[in-house]
Design a protein around this motif. Structure first.
Motif, PDB file in Angstrom:
ATOM      1  N   ILE A   3      37.556  -0.644 -29.862  1.00 37.68           N
ATOM      2  CA  ILE A   3      38.171   0.646 -30.217  1.00 37.68           C
ATOM      3  C   ILE A   3      39.003   0.494 -31.484  1.00 37.68           C
ATOM      4  N   ARG A   4      39.731  -0.634 -31.609  1.00 37.55           N
ATOM      5  CA  ARG A   4      40.570  -0.857 -32.794  1.00 37.55           C
ATOM      6  C   ARG A   4      39.735  -0.898 -34.064  1.00 37.55           C
ATOM      7  N   ASN A   5      38.556  -1.547 -34.009  1.00 33.81           N
ATOM      8  CA  ASN A   5      37.708  -1.647 -35.201  1.00 33.81           C
ATOM      9  C   ASN A   5      37.105  -0.307 -35.589  1.00 33.81           C
ATOM     10  N   GLU A  64      34.490  10.946 -31.303  1.00 38.52           N
ATOM     11  CA  GLU A  64      33.459  10.306 -32.119  1.00 38.52           C
ATOM     12  C   GLU A  64      32.940   9.019 -31.468  1.00 38.52           C
ATOM     13  N   MET A  65      33.791   8.361 -30.673  1.00 41.61           N
ATOM     14  CA  MET A  65      33.360   7.142 -29.973  1.00 41.61           C
ATOM     15  C   MET A  65      32.625   7.470 -28.678  1.00 41.61           C
ATOM     16  N   GLY A  66      32.695   8.718 -28.248  1.00 38.47           N
ATOM     17  CA  GLY A  66      32.044   9.109 -26.998  1.00 38.47           C
ATOM     18  C   GLY A  66      32.923   8.861 -25.789  1.00 38.47           C
ATOM     19  N   TYR A  96      28.010   2.836 -30.770  1.00 37.45           N
ATOM     20  CA  TYR A  96      28.062   1.386 -30.551  1.00 37.45           C
ATOM     21  C   TYR A  96      29.323   0.971 -29.797  1.00 37.45           C
ATOM     22  N   VAL A  97      30.391   1.778 -29.857  1.00 36.94           N
ATOM     23  CA  VAL A  97      31.627   1.440 -29.160  1.00 36.94           C
ATOM     24  C   VAL A  97      31.392   1.471 -27.650  1.00 36.94           C
ATOM     25  N   ILE A  98      30.686   2.498 -27.170  1.00 30.77           N
ATOM     26  CA  ILE A  98      30.406   2.608 -25.733  1.00 30.77           C
ATOM     27  C   ILE A  98      29.529   1.453 -25.280  1.00 30.77           C
ATOM     28  N   SER A  99      28.508   1.128 -26.061  1.00 31.76           N
ATOM     29  CA  SER A  99      27.624   0.029 -25.656  1.00 31.76           C
ATOM     30  C   SER A  99      28.391  -1.295 -25.604  1.00 31.76           C
TER      31      SER A  99
END
Length: 177
Positions: A39-41, A55-57, A91-94
């Protein structure tokens, strides 16, 4: 009523304070550190928290995210749906799912004293927890259930060590002549 002296005095500039350091401290307090690396990245400081999470889902408000069934008087159920946002960073969720899927390593250990205590009790009394509770080495006057819990903890934390100990008890000891 008299005024405080400092309020009447003119303001002076303090040359001893480091303004750059004060600003860093203020910004650090205002923008706390995000612990999760994925999440930080993906975080964008220029956007709001709700926008970043959308946006991250991820859900900003779970009450709006999950559909809630509303009962009407006529008997038909209506499901309210939250507005679906565009996920631009899937990609954050994955990465989060992959991290959650990894098995967690058990880092809990026991003290050597507790391990010796459990070994002594097993060596002397086998599975008789009532006899263990009456044993003179039971300094803390543990009840049979407490002793059983400690032995089970020893089994859980150090399974290989426990298995080796049980095998050494089962093996006949050679007699020295």
């Amino acid at each position: 009523m008299p005024k405080a002296k400092q309020s009447a005095r003119r303001k002076k500039f303090n040359y001893t304070t480091d303004r750059k350091k004060l600003k860093k401290q203020y910004l650090k307090k205002c923008n706390p550190r995000i612990e999760n690396s994925q999440i930080r990245n993906a975080w964008d400081d220029k956007k709001s928290m709700a926008r970043n999470l959308q946006e991250m889902g991820l859900a900003f408000d779970p009450n709006r995210t999950l559909p809630i069934k509303k009962k009407s008087l006529l008997g038909e159920d209506k499901a309210t749906r939250a507005p679906a946002g565009v996920v631009t960073k899937p990609y954050v969720i994955s990465q989060l799912e992959e991290e959650a899927g990894r098995p967690e390593k058990d880092t809990k250990t026991l003290s050597s004293d507790l391990m010796e205590y459990a070994q002594y009790m097993i060596r002397e009394h086998k599975d008789d927890f009532k006899a263990m509770a009456r044993d003179e080495k039971n300094y803390y006057q543990d009840t049979p259930k407490q002793i059983k819990r400690k032995i089970n903890e020893y089994k859980r934390c150090h399974p290989e060590h426990y298995d080796n100990f049980i095998k050494s008890l089962a093996a006949p000891e050679p007699m020295a002549q």
